[in-house]
Scaffold this active site. Structure first.
Site, PDB file in Angstrom:
ATOM      1  N   SER A  19     -44.016  86.880  52.506  1.00 47.92           N
ATOM      2  CA  SER A  19     -42.899  87.564  53.155  1.00 47.92           C
ATOM      3  C   SER A  19     -42.816  88.982  52.625  1.00 47.92           C
ATOM      4  CB  SER A  19     -41.594  86.826  52.846  1.00 47.92           C
ATOM      5  OG  SER A  19     -40.464  87.595  53.230  1.00 47.92           O
TER       6      SER A  19
ATOM      7  N   TYR B 155     -36.087  83.242  46.385  1.00 48.21           N
ATOM      8  CA  TYR B 155     -37.111  83.322  47.439  1.00 48.21           C
ATOM      9  C   TYR B 155     -38.067  84.490  47.210  1.00 48.21           C
ATOM     10  CZ  TYR B 155     -39.123  83.503  52.156  1.00 48.21           C
ATOM     11  OH  TYR B 155     -39.977  83.519  53.233  1.00 48.21           O
TER      12      TYR B 155
END
Length: 220
Positions: free
Chosen positions: A129, A144
């Site tokens: 990501s 995350y």
């Protein structure tokens, strides 16, 4: 023509399912790693793949899944979780994030890379990501971004230890309409899967140890 065997984690829905479907359409024999095996079997039936039980947070589950799948030519580490809240407030979230998005992919590569090296061919795609990019500030809720940054580091370090015949790359799918991304996201699962499918089918002159979005290199 030799049929390539692929394993995609977190594959019973969203981006993982789109990647699995795309690999089937490219002629691969695809194993869909699914924590929920019943849901995985339903999804696999629709696209012509094979579902197998795989919880990437469980080392025993990984070992069993690898044994069931056998030799794999393409590995897509797609499974992920999205925590919430402040990074330092929830050690459980940190542990879960690292297990699912770093240690799980590491173990799968540990088990599957020797075959790739032995045959002189392998493609590994780590679904990361932009939130895992230092350039973009290691963002996102909870742990995350930290886990994705660690996955990026694992990508670079692994690629450095392997010859160019076994290619290891990371990619960012963008903001995708999945259970994680939500219904307001700007991209479809198919759009999110495109770069992963491209990396999974790179030719011998393709890149390794790099980070991509929309098939273009981005900064770590």
């Amino acid at each position: 023509m030799i049929v390539k065997r692929a394993l995609v984690t977190g594959a019973n829905r969203g981006i993982g399912l789109a990647i699995a479907k795309g690999l089937v359409e490219r002629g691969c024999d695809v194993f869909m790693g699914c924590r929920n095996l019943a849901a995985g079997k339903k999804a696999a039936l629709k696209i012509g793949a094979t579902a197998l039980q795989l919880d990437v947070a469980d080392s025993n589950s990984i070992a069993c899944a690898v044994k069931e799948a056998g030799s794999v030519d393409i590995l897509v580490n797609n499974a992920g979780i999205l925590g919430s809240g402040n990074l330092l407030n929830d050690p459980a979230d940190f542990n879960d994030s690292m297990q699912v998005m770093v240690y799980g992919p590491y173990l799968l590569m540990h088990y599957l890379v020797p075959h790739m090296v032995g045959q002189g061919y392998g493609r590994i795609v780590n679904v990361s990501s932009g939130w895992g990019s230092f350039y973009d500030g290691v963002a996102g809720p909870g742990s995350y971004g930290v886990a994705k940054a660690a996955l990026n580091a694992l990508t670079v370090a692994t690629a450095r230890t392997l010859s160019g015949n076994v290619k290891v790359n990371a990619m960012c799918p963008g903001w995708v309409r999945t259970r994680m991304g939500g219904p307001g996201a700007s991209r479809s699962p198919e759009q999110g899967a495109d770069t992963a499918l491209w990396l999974a089918s790179l030719d011998r002159d393709g890149p390794t140890g790099r980070f991509f979005r929309d098939r273009k290199m981005i900064k770590w």
